[in-house]
Design a protein around this motif. Sequence first.
Motif, mmCIF file in Angstrom:
data_model
loop_
_atom_site.group_PDB
_atom_site.id
_atom_site.type_symbol
_atom_site.label_atom_id
_atom_site.label_comp_id
_atom_site.label_asym_id
_atom_site.label_seq_id
_atom_site.Cartn_x
_atom_site.Cartn_y
_atom_site.Cartn_z
ATOM 1 N N ARG A 208 0.808 -1.136 -0.348
ATOM 2 C CA ARG A 208 0.203 -0.344 0.129
ATOM 3 C C ARG A 208 0.600 1.491 0.230
ATOM 4 O O ARG A 208 1.021 2.145 -0.492
ATOM 5 C CB ARG A 208 -0.516 0.041 1.012
ATOM 6 N N GLU A 209 1.660 1.217 0.825
ATOM 7 C CA GLU A 209 2.878 2.799 1.261
ATOM 8 C C GLU A 209 3.819 2.471 -0.122
ATOM 9 O O GLU A 209 4.310 3.827 -0.268
ATOM 10 C CB GLU A 209 3.463 2.757 2.464
ATOM 11 N N LEU A 210 4.552 2.000 -0.551
ATOM 12 C CA LEU A 210 5.594 1.957 -0.659
ATOM 13 C C LEU A 210 4.858 1.469 -2.743
ATOM 14 O O LEU A 210 5.581 1.986 -3.113
ATOM 15 C CB LEU A 210 6.701 0.665 -0.672
ATOM 16 N N SER A 211 3.848 0.735 -2.516
ATOM 17 C CA SER A 211 3.899 0.347 -4.194
ATOM 18 C C SER A 211 2.861 1.532 -4.810
ATOM 19 O O SER A 211 2.763 1.293 -5.741
ATOM 20 C CB SER A 211 3.461 -1.378 -4.422
ATOM 21 N N GLY A 212 1.647 1.726 -3.514
ATOM 22 C CA GLY A 212 1.055 2.818 -3.887
ATOM 23 C C GLY A 212 -0.300 1.632 -4.658
ATOM 24 O O GLY A 212 -1.649 2.584 -5.565
#
Length: 193
Positions: free
Chosen positions: A150-154
């Motif tokens: 979620r946060e690193l790959s969006g």
Amino acid sequence: MVRPSVQDLPEVSEVQPSDLHLARLAGSDEAAFEALVTRHAAGIHRLAAGMVGPGAADDVVQEVFIAVHRGLKRFRGEAAFSTWLHRITLNACHKALKAKGHPTVPLSHSPEPAAPHDPVHAGEQADLRARLARAMQTLPADQREAVSLRELSGLDYTEIAAITGVELGTVKSRINRGRAALRAYLTAAGIRP
């Protein structure tokens, strides 16, 4: 006054081919495979660095694209190419984490980019990254995986559910629990969100 003609206008670039189109060509066309690598390498590296640390991320990315190249003939396009690619990446990360004596390097040991403007700010950012890396490593694997996607790959929740093979509600729960654990860890370390 001279008016510009159609020949004087800049050409409109063609629409880039889709991942699916490139994947179908990449088995026999090196340029198509290179286009896929160029398009996705940075995001895969970001995800791998979050999962195994930046010191091992390069090796993971290399393994990912070797596996992608070998598996292109089996890719049927039933899922999005990015879903398939992220699943391969997670598998490579898990394999790297399980390997004995794997030389992972925490984010705190990664070189800090030069910050000519404000060295104090750069130092604070390095410290924050190091604390966040330690916090991420305290999460259970399923939460670390979901938060990283979620946060690193969006990726959105639906994509994460497809990649991990769990229900949408489970993805949301893992991300919420992971974020809460990170917030608690960082707050206890004196960092205010």
